[in-house]
Design a protein around this motif. Structure first.
Motif, PDB file in Angstrom:
ATOM      1  N   ALA A   1      -9.486  11.129  15.340  1.00 28.64           N
ATOM      2  CA  ALA A   1     -10.998  10.800  15.973  1.00 28.64           C
ATOM      3  C   ALA A   1     -11.263   9.898  16.326  1.00 28.64           C
ATOM      4  O   ALA A   1     -12.760   9.684  16.541  1.00 28.64           O
ATOM      5  N   VAL A   2     -10.737   9.111  15.635  1.00 30.41           N
ATOM      6  CA  VAL A   2     -10.763   7.752  16.349  1.00 30.41           C
ATOM      7  C   VAL A   2     -10.974   7.492  17.623  1.00 30.41           C
ATOM      8  O   VAL A   2     -11.899   7.254  18.597  1.00 30.41           O
ATOM      9  N   ALA A   3     -10.392   8.040  18.031  1.00 29.10           N
ATOM     10  CA  ALA A   3      -9.762   8.397  19.886  1.00 29.10           C
ATOM     11  C   ALA A   3     -10.883   9.361  20.021  1.00 29.10           C
ATOM     12  O   ALA A   3     -11.486   8.971  21.268  1.00 29.10           O
ATOM     13  N   ARG A   4     -11.103  10.073  19.529  1.00 35.66           N
ATOM     14  CA  ARG A   4     -12.215  11.159  20.128  1.00 35.66           C
ATOM     15  C   ARG A   4     -13.787   9.710  20.387  1.00 35.66           C
ATOM     16  O   ARG A   4     -14.231  10.338  21.483  1.00 35.66           O
ATOM     17  N   HIS A   5     -13.978   9.042  19.438  1.00 35.60           N
ATOM     18  CA  HIS A   5     -14.990   8.375  19.319  1.00 35.60           C
ATOM     19  C   HIS A   5     -15.028   7.483  20.018  1.00 35.60           C
ATOM     20  O   HIS A   5     -15.923   7.474  20.642  1.00 35.60           O
ATOM     21  N   ALA A   6     -13.497   7.002  20.502  1.00 39.86           N
ATOM     22  CA  ALA A   6     -13.674   5.539  21.739  1.00 39.86           C
ATOM     23  C   ALA A   6     -13.899   6.026  22.838  1.00 39.86           C
ATOM     24  O   ALA A   6     -14.193   5.505  23.556  1.00 39.86           O
TER      25      ALA A   6
ATOM     26  N   MET B   1     -12.065   2.147  14.432  1.00 37.34           N
ATOM     27  CA  MET B   1     -12.335   3.333  13.006  1.00 37.34           C
ATOM     28  C   MET B   1     -13.358   3.240  11.876  1.00 37.34           C
ATOM     29  O   MET B   1     -13.690   4.678  11.380  1.00 37.34           O
ATOM     30  N   ARG B   2     -13.565   2.302  11.449  1.00 35.82           N
ATOM     31  CA  ARG B   2     -14.244   1.756  10.837  1.00 35.82           C
ATOM     32  C   ARG B   2     -15.930   2.672  11.180  1.00 35.82           C
ATOM     33  O   ARG B   2     -16.802   4.033  10.791  1.00 35.82           O
ATOM     34  N   SER B   3     -16.411   2.634  12.501  1.00 29.34           N
ATOM     35  CA  SER B   3     -17.449   2.790  13.536  1.00 29.34           C
ATOM     36  C   SER B   3     -17.451   5.063  13.693  1.00 29.34           C
ATOM     37  O   SER B   3     -18.251   5.619  13.475  1.00 29.34           O
ATOM     38  N   ALA B   4     -15.979   5.576  13.571  1.00 35.33           N
ATOM     39  CA  ALA B   4     -15.706   7.086  14.431  1.00 35.33           C
ATOM     40  C   ALA B   4     -15.995   7.518  12.410  1.00 35.33           C
ATOM     41  O   ALA B   4     -16.707   8.721  12.295  1.00 35.33           O
ATOM     42  N   PHE B   5     -16.050   7.002  11.104  1.00 39.58           N
ATOM     43  CA  PHE B   5     -16.237   7.348   9.982  1.00 39.58           C
ATOM     44  C   PHE B   5     -17.529   7.052   9.608  1.00 39.58           C
ATOM     45  O   PHE B   5     -17.314   7.876   7.936  1.00 39.58           O
ATOM     46  N   SER B   6     -18.145   5.683   8.880  1.00 44.26           N
ATOM     47  CA  SER B   6     -18.447   5.544   8.210  1.00 44.26           C
ATOM     48  C   SER B   6     -20.038   5.969   7.757  1.00 44.26           C
ATOM     49  O   SER B   6     -20.563   5.974   9.442  1.00 44.26           O
ATOM     50  N   LEU B   7     -20.468   6.358   7.160  1.00 44.60           N
ATOM     51  CA  LEU B   7     -21.355   6.768   6.773  1.00 44.60           C
ATOM     52  C   LEU B   7     -21.718   6.657   5.768  1.00 44.60           C
ATOM     53  O   LEU B   7     -21.763   8.082   4.712  1.00 44.60           O
ATOM     54  N   VAL B   8     -22.083   5.650   5.075  1.00 44.94           N
ATOM     55  CA  VAL B   8     -22.024   5.067   3.787  1.00 44.94           C
ATOM     56  C   VAL B   8     -23.594   5.075   3.266  1.00 44.94           C
ATOM     57  O   VAL B   8     -24.415   4.782   3.780  1.00 44.94           O
ATOM     58  N   PRO B   9     -23.697   6.424   1.705  1.00 47.44           N
ATOM     59  CA  PRO B   9     -24.973   5.723   0.581  1.00 47.44           C
ATOM     60  C   PRO B   9     -25.373   4.845   0.637  1.00 47.44           C
ATOM     61  O   PRO B   9     -24.397   4.229   0.092  1.00 47.44           O
ATOM     62  N   PRO B  10     -26.855   4.492  -0.344  1.00 49.82           N
ATOM     63  CA  PRO B  10     -26.669   2.942  -0.655  1.00 49.82           C
ATOM     64  C   PRO B  10     -25.574   2.230  -1.856  1.00 49.82           C
ATOM     65  O   PRO B  10     -25.615   1.742  -1.807  1.00 49.82           O
TER      66      PRO B  10
ATOM     67  N   TYR C   1     -13.312   4.188   6.642  1.00 54.33           N
ATOM     68  CA  TYR C   1     -12.313   4.694   7.856  1.00 54.33           C
ATOM     69  C   TYR C   1     -11.184   5.276   6.934  1.00 54.33           C
ATOM     70  O   TYR C   1     -10.767   5.949   8.371  1.00 54.33           O
ATOM     71  N   GLY C   2     -12.195   6.969   6.943  1.00 57.32           N
ATOM     72  CA  GLY C   2     -10.979   8.151   7.200  1.00 57.32           C
ATOM     73  C   GLY C   2     -12.342   9.305   6.210  1.00 57.32           C
ATOM     74  O   GLY C   2     -13.433   8.448   5.918  1.00 57.32           O
ATOM     75  N   PHE C   3     -11.888  10.317   6.643  1.00 61.36           N
ATOM     76  CA  PHE C   3     -12.404  11.402   5.770  1.00 61.36           C
ATOM     77  C   PHE C   3     -12.787  11.252   4.689  1.00 61.36           C
ATOM     78  O   PHE C   3     -14.029  11.920   3.893  1.00 61.36           O
ATOM     79  N   GLN C   4     -11.473  11.336   3.449  1.00 59.04           N
ATOM     80  CA  GLN C   4     -11.526  10.694   2.236  1.00 59.04           C
ATOM     81  C   GLN C   4     -12.210  10.490   1.864  1.00 59.04           C
ATOM     82  O   GLN C   4     -12.557   9.326   2.230  1.00 59.04           O
ATOM     83  N   GLN C   5     -13.734  10.675   0.134  1.00 59.23           N
ATOM     84  CA  GLN C   5     -13.939  10.069   0.072  1.00 59.23           C
ATOM     85  C   GLN C   5     -13.235   9.660  -1.344  1.00 59.23           C
ATOM     86  O   GLN C   5     -12.819   8.512  -1.821  1.00 59.23           O
ATOM     87  N   THR C   6     -13.401  10.982  -2.395  1.00 59.09           N
ATOM     88  CA  THR C   6     -11.866   9.889  -3.635  1.00 59.09           C
ATOM     89  C   THR C   6     -10.859  10.393  -2.880  1.00 59.09           C
ATOM     90  O   THR C   6     -10.499  11.089  -1.936  1.00 59.09           O
ATOM     91  N   ARG C   7      -9.792   9.300  -3.323  1.00 61.46           N
ATOM     92  CA  ARG C   7      -8.548   9.158  -3.163  1.00 61.46           C
ATOM     93  C   ARG C   7      -7.890   8.637  -4.486  1.00 61.46           C
ATOM     94  O   ARG C   7      -7.995   8.014  -4.631  1.00 61.46           O
ATOM     95  N   GLY C   8      -6.294   8.637  -3.658  1.00 66.55           N
ATOM     96  CA  GLY C   8      -5.299   9.253  -5.302  1.00 66.55           C
ATOM     97  C   GLY C   8      -4.937   7.545  -5.098  1.00 66.55           C
ATOM     98  O   GLY C   8      -4.780   6.865  -4.013  1.00 66.55           O
ATOM     99  N   PHE C   9      -4.070   6.871  -5.801  1.00 68.83           N
ATOM    100  CA  PHE C   9      -3.250   5.675  -5.665  1.00 68.83           C
ATOM    101  C   PHE C   9      -1.918   6.126  -5.347  1.00 68.83           C
ATOM    102  O   PHE C   9      -0.851   5.987  -6.196  1.00 68.83           O
ATOM    103  N   ARG C  10      -2.329   5.874  -3.963  1.00 68.57           N
ATOM    104  CA  ARG C  10      -1.213   6.585  -3.152  1.00 68.57           C
ATOM    105  C   ARG C  10       0.021   4.674  -3.215  1.00 68.57           C
ATOM    106  O   ARG C  10       1.635   4.741  -3.136  1.00 68.57           O
ATOM    107  N   ALA C  11      -0.923   4.397  -2.693  1.00 71.95           N
ATOM    108  CA  ALA C  11      -0.183   2.698  -2.708  1.00 71.95           C
ATOM    109  C   ALA C  11       0.373   2.500  -3.647  1.00 71.95           C
ATOM    110  O   ALA C  11       2.065   1.842  -3.273  1.00 71.95           O
TER     111      ALA C  11
END
Length: 481
Positions: free
Chosen positions: A150-155, A315-324, A344-354
């Motif tokens: 998706a980033v490659a498509r944008h770039a 990456m940020r430009s491909a995904f960012s759509l930040v509401p106020p 930087y990606g599609f998910q908004q809610t993300r689990g604590f995978r880290a």
């Protein structure tokens, strides 16, 4: 629903730990795999949702009786199917701790965010990616590939995809995949709106690596026909044979042709820690994006995939759509914290995978990973040597990384169809017998048995036991009736 007391949490928690300890410690003496009995499967499918609450003891008893006895199998030392590793113990505990904290990791100024950023820094160092790069922990290689492309498509598409989509593009697009590439790349390209007609399948050589001259010819031919190349998808560890494409040559070609290079290193990437593959995989540092799955050869419990993208701003430009209400200034002292992962990606809610990646990597350490991976490589060589030395087995592809493809052979089998039928029957009997677990693939139209050793529990004795079982079952099936 009342709150549990500390004492209740402790009592049930200790019971859960006992179940975990019992499961993990008794696996070597159990069958590698046993299917769910039909009557139990029907019970799962037909039982309605509970109307009333059950006690914790009853719930755990049901788990112990109906779920734990029928695992996938990948925790067993003789499981070498697909690319599935056993879980590290600290990763198992980390999942419970992460669930107890239960943060949403879209962003914010809380510990989980900094743990993920630390993990990303560790992988940047391992892969020699620049500090300006960005990444995410995702579900696995498929979502990592989707995110990267998706980033490659944008770039690289030359159009404002986010506003107009692809409908106003002045020319068609193309992607370049080896014939050995994982199917997730094709799926991602289709879902990103390009369609399978945009895919150029580049042939692989006898070593199952992408042919560089064929890739160059395909790129030049498309340019001549006014087709816009978007990305080349190279592979560092193919699923079929473990082959590693010539990453340096592909990277150089992509640089000269101004084409995005994505490398699927979901399986093979961690082998960069080994002595044998460190130089082979060093060119990963030249990729525009990488997919790597910690839940494969780094033994993190699923799900734990990783995507790294060299150009963080793209990456940020491909995904960012930040509401106020989600905007942050990047302050380390405020509530918002650093720029949010959700930009930087599609998910908004993300689990604590880290946390499970962080804890598992500390359990092993890089030196421990190096030892475990090199031991798996040694076991794969031992398996290949065992196949070569057996008169009734045949090696079907050059061994690479920890994948070995082989099959049973017999003079009594008149043709390829008979060989394939016998090996299919052999594989099913081996899997259902619980002695060992292999899977299969097709190489040049031939059915073969496939072992992928990403298992830190496995030993030479396990390999020998599997080979004995394969030869015994094959001999029984080939015997005249």
């Amino acid at each position: 629903m009342r709150d549990w007391t500390r004492e209740e949490i402790q009592r049930i928690g200790y019971a859960v730990v006992d179940l975990i300890a019992g499961h993990l410690s008794t696996l070597p003496g159990e069958p590698v795999f046993r299917p769910v009995p039909p009557e139990l499967a029907q019970e799962f499918l037909s039982t309605p949702a509970p109307a009333d609450a059950r006690s914790a003891d009853d719930i755990l008893r049901a788990f112990q009786e109906t779920i734990e006895p029928f695992p996938f199998g990948n925790g067993h030392p003789r499981f070498w199917g697909w690319v599935n590793s056993p879980p590290a113990v600290m990763g198992v505990f980390a999942d419970a701790l992460a669930a107890a904290m239960n943060p949403s990791c879209a962003g914010g100024n809380h510990a989980a965010i900094y743990v993920e950023r630390q993990v990303l820094n560790w992988f940047r160092d391992i892969l020699d990616f620049p500090a300006r790069s960005m990444g995410l922990l995702v579900s696995g290689g498929s979502m990592a590939t989707m995110t990267a492309l998706a980033v490659a498509r944008h770039a690289k598409s030359g159009v404002d995809v986010r506003v107009n989509g692809l409908r106003d593009a002045p020319r068609p697009f193309a992607f370049y995949l080896s014939s050995e590439a994982h199917s997730c790349a094709r799926k991602a390209i289709e879902l990103l709106g390009f369609g399978s007609a945009s895919i150029r399948t580049i042939p692989a050589g006898a070593d199952y690596r992408m042919k560089i001259d064929a890739l160059e010819a395909a790129l030049d031919d498309d340019r001549a026909r006014n087709v816009q190349p978007i990305a080349v998808v190279a592979t560092a560890g193919t699923t079929n044979t473990g082959a590693v494409d010539d990453l340096d040559a592909i990277a150089e070609l992509c640089r000269r042709r101004d084409v995005w290079l994505h490398v699927d290193a979901a399986y093979g990437g961690p082998a960069i820690l080994s002595t044998e593959y460190a130089e082979v995989l060093r060119p990963l540092s030249r990729a525009d994006s990488i997919a790597l799955d910690p839940h494969k050869w780094l033994f993190v419990p699923v799900e734990a995939g990783l995507v790294l993208v060299r150009d963080a701003e793209a990456m940020r430009s491909a995904f960012s759509l930040v509401p106020p209400y989600l905007r942050t200034d990047g302050s380390s002292t405020g509530v918002g914290g650093p720029p949010w992962f959700s930009e930087y990606g599609f998910q908004q809610t993300r689990g604590f995978r880290a946390l499970k990646v962080w804890m598992t990597m500390q359990q092993f350490g890089l030196n421990g990973y190096k030892a475990a991976i090199e031991d798996n490589l040694t076991l794969a060589r031992h398996l290949a040597d065992g196949v070569r030395s057996a008169p009734d087995l045949g090696l079907m592809a050059p061994p690479s990384l920890s994948v070995v493809c082989f099959r049973f052979l017999s003079p009594s089998l008149p043709d390829e169809e008979a060989v394939a039928a016998l090996n299919r029957a052999l594989l099913e009997r081996l899997q259902l017998g619980g002695e060992a677990f292999l899977t299969s693939t097709e190489l040049h139209g031939r059915f073969v048995l496939r072992a992928c050793i990403v298992n830190y529990h496995s030993t030479r004795a396990d390999i020998d036991r599997m080979l004995d079982a394969v030869r015994r079952i094959g001999g029984e099936l080939a015997a005249p009736t």
